[in-house]
Design an enzyme around this catalytic site. Structure first.
Site, PDB file in Angstrom:
ATOM      1  N   VAL A   1       2.488 -13.885  33.347  1.00 20.88           N
ATOM      2  CA  VAL A   1       2.781 -15.047  32.881  1.00 20.88           C
ATOM      3  C   VAL A   1       3.999 -14.157  31.700  1.00 20.88           C
ATOM      4  CG1 VAL A   1       1.498 -14.399  30.686  1.00 20.88           C
ATOM      5  CG2 VAL A   1       2.823 -16.536  31.185  1.00 20.88           C
ATOM      6  N   ASP A   2       4.533 -12.880  32.099  1.00 20.11           N
ATOM      7  CA  ASP A   2       6.212 -12.688  31.232  1.00 20.11           C
ATOM      8  C   ASP A   2       7.031 -13.507  31.613  1.00 20.11           C
ATOM      9  OD1 ASP A   2       4.260 -10.132  30.089  1.00 20.11           O
ATOM     10  OD2 ASP A   2       3.737 -11.675  29.433  1.00 20.11           O
TER      11      ASP A   2
ATOM     12  N   SER B   1       7.058 -11.007  38.684  1.00 22.01           N
ATOM     13  CA  SER B   1       5.517 -10.209  39.498  1.00 22.01           C
ATOM     14  C   SER B   1       4.649 -11.509  39.235  1.00 22.01           C
ATOM     15  CB  SER B   1       5.255  -8.942  37.821  1.00 22.01           C
ATOM     16  OG  SER B   1       4.439 -10.351  36.736  1.00 22.01           O
TER      17      SER B   1
ATOM     18  N   CYS C   1       0.840  -1.519  -0.624  1.00 24.82           N
ATOM     19  CA  CYS C   1       0.035   0.181   0.102  1.00 24.82           C
ATOM     20  C   CYS C   1       0.504   1.333   0.476  1.00 24.82           C
ATOM     21  CB  CYS C   1      -0.931   0.031   0.881  1.00 24.82           C
ATOM     22  SG  CYS C   1      -1.987   0.755   0.584  1.00 24.82           S
ATOM     23  N   TYR C   2       0.716   1.868   1.081  1.00 25.85           N
ATOM     24  CA  TYR C   2       2.243   2.974   1.636  1.00 25.85           C
ATOM     25  C   TYR C   2       3.871   2.628   0.670  1.00 25.85           C
ATOM     26  CZ  TYR C   2       4.786   6.680   3.048  1.00 25.85           C
ATOM     27  OH  TYR C   2       5.455   8.557   2.714  1.00 25.85           O
TER      28      TYR C   2
ATOM     29  N   HIS D   1      -3.777  -5.384   0.934  1.00 23.23           N
ATOM     30  CA  HIS D   1      -2.524  -5.644   2.355  1.00 23.23           C
ATOM     31  C   HIS D   1      -3.075  -6.753   2.756  1.00 23.23           C
ATOM     32  CE1 HIS D   1      -2.678  -1.385   4.672  1.00 23.23           C
ATOM     33  NE2 HIS D   1      -3.439  -0.948   3.215  1.00 23.23           N
TER      34      HIS D   1
ATOM     35  N   GLU E   1      -1.982  -8.814   4.868  1.00 24.21           N
ATOM     36  CA  GLU E   1      -2.002  -8.929   6.153  1.00 24.21           C
ATOM     37  C   GLU E   1      -3.547  -8.746   7.071  1.00 24.21           C
ATOM     38  OE1 GLU E   1      -1.168  -6.109   5.078  1.00 24.21           O
ATOM     39  OE2 GLU E   1      -1.464  -4.786   6.274  1.00 24.21           O
TER      40      GLU E   1
ATOM     41  N   THR F   1       7.425 -15.294  34.616  1.00 22.76           N
ATOM     42  CA  THR F   1       7.120 -16.543  35.106  1.00 22.76           C
ATOM     43  C   THR F   1       8.363 -17.589  33.928  1.00 22.76           C
ATOM     44  OG1 THR F   1       5.557 -16.127  36.090  1.00 22.76           O
ATOM     45  CG2 THR F   1       6.061 -18.214  36.129  1.00 22.76           C
TER      46      THR F   1
ATOM     47  N   LYS G   1     -11.118  -0.572  22.101  1.00 22.89           N
ATOM     48  CA  LYS G   1      -9.641   0.160  22.491  1.00 22.89           C
ATOM     49  C   LYS G   1      -9.510  -0.380  20.632  1.00 22.89           C
ATOM     50  CE  LYS G   1      -4.536  -0.768  22.661  1.00 22.89           C
ATOM     51  NZ  LYS G   1      -3.550  -0.775  23.873  1.00 22.89           N
TER      52      LYS G   1
ATOM     53  N   LYS H   1       2.766 -12.035  23.513  1.00 24.57           N
ATOM     54  CA  LYS H   1       2.396 -12.559  24.266  1.00 24.57           C
ATOM     55  C   LYS H   1       1.666 -14.693  23.974  1.00 24.57           C
ATOM     56  CE  LYS H   1       0.423 -11.307  28.151  1.00 24.57           C
ATOM     57  NZ  LYS H   1       1.008 -10.732  29.623  1.00 24.57           N
TER      58      LYS H   1
HETATM   59  N1  LIG Z   1       5.735  -6.647  41.361  1.00 27.42           N
HETATM   60  C1  LIG Z   1       6.726  -6.793  40.058  1.00 27.42           C
HETATM   61  N2  LIG Z   1       7.795  -7.186  41.011  1.00 27.42           N
HETATM   62  C2  LIG Z   1       8.752  -7.460  40.387  1.00 27.42           C
HETATM   63  N3  LIG Z   1       8.917  -7.442  38.498  1.00 27.42           N
HETATM   64  C3  LIG Z   1       7.734  -6.595  38.340  1.00 27.42           C
HETATM   65  C4  LIG Z   1       6.619  -6.697  38.549  1.00 27.42           C
HETATM   66  N4  LIG Z   1       5.394  -5.742  38.311  1.00 27.42           N
HETATM   67  C5  LIG Z   1       6.465  -6.067  37.095  1.00 27.42           C
HETATM   68  N5  LIG Z   1       7.188  -6.403  37.359  1.00 27.42           N
HETATM   69  C6  LIG Z   1       9.003  -6.894  36.106  1.00 27.42           C
HETATM   70  O1  LIG Z   1       7.484  -5.790  35.000  1.00 27.42           O
HETATM   71  C7  LIG Z   1       7.959  -6.167  33.888  1.00 27.42           C
HETATM   72  C8  LIG Z   1       6.789  -5.936  33.453  1.00 27.42           C
HETATM   73  O2  LIG Z   1       5.813  -5.650  33.836  1.00 27.42           O
HETATM   74  P1  LIG Z   1       4.327  -6.831  33.182  1.00 27.42           P
HETATM   75  O3  LIG Z   1       3.129  -6.880  33.919  1.00 27.42           O
HETATM   76  O4  LIG Z   1       4.411  -6.595  31.591  1.00 27.42           O
HETATM   77  O5  LIG Z   1       4.643  -8.695  33.261  1.00 27.42           O
HETATM   78  P2  LIG Z   1       4.456 -10.388  33.655  1.00 27.42           P
HETATM   79  O6  LIG Z   1       3.542  -9.223  35.557  1.00 27.42           O
HETATM   80  O7  LIG Z   1       5.282 -10.998  34.066  1.00 27.42           O
HETATM   81  O8  LIG Z   1       3.291 -10.810  32.904  1.00 27.42           O
HETATM   82  P3  LIG Z   1       1.775  -9.839  32.849  1.00 27.42           P
HETATM   83  O9  LIG Z   1       1.725  -8.514  31.804  1.00 27.42           O
HETATM   84  O10 LIG Z   1       0.884 -11.096  32.711  1.00 27.42           O
HETATM   85  O11 LIG Z   1       1.239  -9.508  34.515  1.00 27.42           O
HETATM   86  C9  LIG Z   1       7.707  -8.182  34.222  1.00 27.42           C
HETATM   87  O12 LIG Z   1       7.655  -8.793  33.504  1.00 27.42           O
HETATM   88  C10 LIG Z   1       8.184  -8.252  35.474  1.00 27.42           C
HETATM   89  O13 LIG Z   1       9.823  -8.227  34.757  1.00 27.42           O
HETATM   90  O1  LIG Z   2       3.512  -3.111  32.846  1.00 27.54           O
HETATM   91  C1  LIG Z   2       2.705  -2.723  32.176  1.00 27.54           C
HETATM   92  N1  LIG Z   2       3.022  -1.031  32.601  1.00 27.54           N
HETATM   93  C2  LIG Z   2       2.303  -0.314  32.322  1.00 27.54           C
HETATM   94  O2  LIG Z   2       2.243   0.604  32.871  1.00 27.54           O
HETATM   95  C3  LIG Z   2       1.077  -1.252  31.375  1.00 27.54           C
HETATM   96  N2  LIG Z   2       0.466  -0.087  30.510  1.00 27.54           N
HETATM   97  C4  LIG Z   2      -0.669  -1.008  30.647  1.00 27.54           C
HETATM   98  N3  LIG Z   2      -0.485  -1.982  30.729  1.00 27.54           N
HETATM   99  C5  LIG Z   2      -0.954  -3.378  30.217  1.00 27.54           C
HETATM  100  O3  LIG Z   2      -0.526  -3.200  28.883  1.00 27.54           O
HETATM  101  C6  LIG Z   2      -2.055  -3.483  27.902  1.00 27.54           C
HETATM  102  C7  LIG Z   2      -2.783  -2.494  27.116  1.00 27.54           C
HETATM  103  O4  LIG Z   2      -3.191  -1.635  27.833  1.00 27.54           O
HETATM  104  P1  LIG Z   2      -3.613  -0.225  27.284  1.00 27.54           P
HETATM  105  O5  LIG Z   2      -4.569  -0.470  26.266  1.00 27.54           O
HETATM  106  O6  LIG Z   2      -4.197   0.531  28.262  1.00 27.54           O
HETATM  107  O7  LIG Z   2      -2.206   0.347  27.334  1.00 27.54           O
HETATM  108  C8  LIG Z   2      -2.722  -4.303  29.197  1.00 27.54           C
HETATM  109  O8  LIG Z   2      -2.244  -5.605  29.382  1.00 27.54           O
HETATM  110  C9  LIG Z   2      -2.085  -3.032  29.749  1.00 27.54           C
HETATM  111  O9  LIG Z   2      -2.809  -4.238  31.352  1.00 27.54           O
HETATM  112  C10 LIG Z   2       1.064  -2.068  31.442  1.00 27.54           C
HETATM  113  N4  LIG Z   2       1.826  -3.136  31.445  1.00 27.54           N
HETATM  114  N1  LIG Z   3      -3.556   1.554   3.584  1.00 32.54           N
HETATM  115  C1  LIG Z   3      -2.287   2.380   2.677  1.00 32.54           C
HETATM  116  O1  LIG Z   3      -1.366   2.833   3.420  1.00 32.54           O
HETATM  117  C2  LIG Z   3      -3.090   3.891   2.893  1.00 32.54           C
HETATM  118  C3  LIG Z   3      -1.398   4.429   1.975  1.00 32.54           C
HETATM  119  C4  LIG Z   3      -2.044   6.259   1.099  1.00 32.54           C
HETATM  120  N2  LIG Z   3      -2.407   6.684   3.023  1.00 32.54           N
HETATM  121  C5  LIG Z   3      -3.483   6.248   0.400  1.00 32.54           C
HETATM  122  O2  LIG Z   3      -4.851   6.641   0.977  1.00 32.54           O
HETATM  123  O3  LIG Z   3      -3.356   5.666  -0.642  1.00 32.54           O
HETATM  124 MG   LIG Z   4       1.911  -8.003  35.165  1.00 31.51          MG
END
Ligand SMILES: Nc1ncnc2c1ncn2[C@@H]1O[C@H](COP(=O)(O)OP(=O)(O)OP(=O)(O)O)[C@@H](O)[C@H]1O
Ligand SMILES: O=c1[nH]c(=O)c2[nH+]cn([C@@H]3O[C@H](COP(=O)(O)O)[C@@H](O)[C@H]3O)c2[nH]1
Ligand SMILES: NC(=O)CC[C@H](N)C(=O)O
Ligand SMILES: [Mg+2]
Length: 543
Positions: free
Chosen positions: A242-243, A239, A92-93, A184, A186, A245, A535, A399
């Site tokens: 899952v990330d 924390s 596209c673009y 597109h 994708e 852990t 969103k 994820k």
């Molecule tokens: N309370 C905490 N203690 C220690 N590390 C943390 C804590 N909260 C977040 N983190 C760190 O910040 C990173 C980003 O947080 P995020 O919440 O995105 O990941 P997560 O908690 O591992 O998984 P999930 O997104 O599933 O909650 C985590 O992977 C972890 O390394």
């Molecule tokens: O570790 C984090 N630190 C942050 O500051 C933060 N802000 C948003 N989120 C998480 O990201 C995803 C998208 O959230 P938003 O639509 O609010 O941006 C969702 O899973 C949110 O829970 C965060 N996770």
């Molecule tokens: N989806 C796009 O990349 C659009 C490309 C350009 N903005 C157009 O309208 O043609």
């Molecule tokens: Mg987390």
């Protein structure tokens, strides 16, 4: 990207397609489609200078975008891309960019916008040019989203596809491996779009389709052992999500007890969270977790702070302060033992989606919010000045890839499917100032909300759910007296990649039951509302 991160990045071990992002809402889907074919791909902003890359892609894709190539200030790709000698596909673009660079007259505003599905006629031209649509027949139903178009065939190119609204909907260079498509591939509405991307990646670029989690797991463990060496110690921010852990389990597999998992009790955690995480990780994964109680420090530093990004920076900085103190403590304790060695590394479970949303990959555009700790980390950590070097083995993963990685590592399904909980925790779930009293209210409301979702058996149908607090007050009447309490906001969404999300459609009776319990059981709440904003335009968290 620092050398250390570079050394653990998958593009060092797998053929990698580089997607240069011109800001389309669907650019990240190009990565997902390629990875689903087993071809590894990474995305960088369209403003990336190739000289800054210390690895070579096996092919480059220029994504779509909202700009018009002929406008002043429109983003353009680094010309060095055309000297790299690797195949290029413009979408596209990106296709318009290819044509515009040859002659600006090749691209102009169309007379009508071609938006949505249309039929693509494929033209057979030559063995070289036909590779992109090989095996896809003569017509395809494809998704278009453009107003500008190619009005002339760029010099040196042939037409390989057309639609009613776009005479040059597919172009190929006569001899070079350069292709452009107005459609597109994708987007799921484009029939066999993933096969078009697959043809480009494997038939044109020759990429090996060996990107599988089991390959990634073994390579990652070997790479981390090499990177960290024989004596260095690693502390990991875990924390219980899952990330982190999965990241913790990976480190334990790689370096055993030289890995120290640390959970910081920020005072912003959910009810009983720290104790539950400690028990699960120890019992279940044999990971020795230390809990550091930082609640007073975090809440003290957050007092009086209202602005969400200011909160995130304070929380990110306080995390690092505590980890640096812990690093010194661990080093001290390990002296004169078999684990003696400097704590040189700081492990985080940051993911790709965190980076995309935190560091505005979309070329010149605003950052939505500095997510996770990618945005919250103080500069000293991000540019490697701190005593601790950052280790983020999951930073290129989405994820669902982390979840499949976790299953490879034999992590329990309950943990794998646990809803994301943001690092700043309840700190971004109180609109306005965070106080201990308000944290307690959110904690209780959230516990009721999540327990009732689990009892209703719909926890895994929902991607993320939580209770938050609007610290404005509303009038209520309880026991014949007037109350003037906070407004509890319930949020539950379904989402594939957190980049877009839809509110979950509860049954009315369940939502009413949840509301009743929260108002009755949580002092300080006079109202309960449900956030029905998708969103975009909303975000998953309230702040
Ligand atoms: N309370 C905490 N203690 C220690 N590390 C943390 C804590 N909260 C977040 N983190 C760190 O910040 C990173 C980003 O947080 P995020 O919440 O995105 O990941 P997560 O908690 O591992 O998984 P999930 O997104 O599933 O909650 C985590 O992977 C972890 O390394
Ligand atoms: O570790 C984090 N630190 C942050 O500051 C933060 N802000 C948003 N989120 C998480 O990201 C995803 C998208 O959230 P938003 O639509 O609010 O941006 C969702 O899973 C949110 O829970 C965060 N996770
Ligand atoms: N989806 C796009 O990349 C659009 C490309 C350009 N903005 C157009 O309208 O043609
Ligand atoms: Mg987390």
């Amino acid at each position: 990207m620092t050398d250390t991160t570079e050394a653990t990045a998958p593009h060092s071990a797998f053929d990698t397609i580089l997607v240069l992002d011109f800001g389309s809402q669907t650019s990240h889907l190009i990565l997902r489609r390629l990875r689903s074919l087993g071809v590894y791909a990474e995305m960088l902003s369209c403003t990336t200078k190739l000289a800054d890359l210390n690895w070579k892609p096996i092919g480059i894709i220029l994504s779509g975008g909202p700009s018009s190539v002929y406008d002043d200030g429109a983003p353009h790709v680094d010309p060095a891309v055309f000297d790299l000698g690797v195949p290029i596909l413009g979408i596209c673009y990106g296709c318009q960019e290819l044509a515009w660079r040859i002659d600006a007259q090749n691209v102009a505003r169309g007379t009508t916008r071609e938006y949505g599905e249309t039929d693509l006629n494929i033209h057979k031209v030559s063995e070289h040019a036909d590779r992109l649509f090989e095996g896809l027949g003569d017509t395809l139903n494809v998704f278009m989203s453009h107003f500008d178009k190619l009005v002339r065939l760029p010099e040196g190119f042939v037409t390989i596809a057309s639609t009613k609204g776009a005479e040059f909907a597919g172009i190929a260079h006569q001899s070079k491996p350069i292709f452009g498509i107005q459609l597109h591939p994708e987007i799921s509405h484009t029939a066999r779009g993933t096969e078009i991307l697959g043809n480009f990646a494997t038939k044109v670029c020759g990429a090996r389709a060996d990107w599988k989690m089991e390959n990634f797991t073994e390579k990652e463990i070997i790479r981390i052992r090499k990177l960290v060496g024989e004596t260095a110690q690693v502390i990991g921010a875990v924390s219980g999500g899952v990330d982190s852990t999965v990241a913790a389990k990976l480190m334990q597999e790689a370096i055993g007890d030289r890995f120290h998992a640390i959970l910081v009790d920020t005072g912003l955690m959910r009810l009983n969270e720290c104790e539950q995480v400690k028990e699960t990780l120890k019992e279940h994964l044999g990971i020795n977790l230390t809990i550091v109680d930082g609640s007073e420090l975090f809440l003290g530093r957050l007092a009086g702070v209202l602005e969400p990004e200011a909160k995130r920076k304070i929380i990110g900085g306080t995390f690092i302060d505590l980890f640096e103190i812990e690093a010194l403590r661990i080093e001290k304790e390990a002296e004169n033992t078999h684990r003696a060695g400097k704590v040189e590394w700081f492990l985080q479970g940051t993911l790709y989606a965190d980076l995309i949303e935190s560091l505005s990959f979309k070329g010149p555009s605003a950052t939505i919010k500095s997510h996770h700790n990618a945005g919250g980390l103080p500069a000293r950590m991000q540019n490697g000045e701190a005593q601790l070097k950052l280790l983020e083995p999951l930073r290129e993963l989405f994820k669902d890839e982390v979840r499949s990685f976790g299953r490879q590592l034999k992590i329990h399904e309950d943990l794998i499917m646990r809803h994301p909980f943001p690092g700043p925790g309840i700190g971004v779930r109180i609109i306005g100032e965070v106080t201990p009293e308000r944290v307690e209210i959110v904690r209780k409301a959230d516990h009721i909300f999540i327990s009732m979702i689990k009892e209703a058996g719909i926890y895994n149908e929902i991607t993320q759910a939580y209770a938050a607090l609007d610290t404005n007050r509303a009038v209520g009447v309880q026991g014949d007296s007037r109350v003037y309490g906070y407004i509890c906001v319930l949020r539950a969404v379904t989402s594939l990649d957190m980049m877009s999300a839809e509110p979950y459609e509860f049954s009315w009776s369940l939502l009413r039951a949840i509301s009743r319990r929260i108002v009755n059981e949580v002092d300080g709440v006079s109202r309960v509302v449900y956030d029905t904003t998708s969103k975009p335009p909303g975000t998953i968290e309230l702040e």
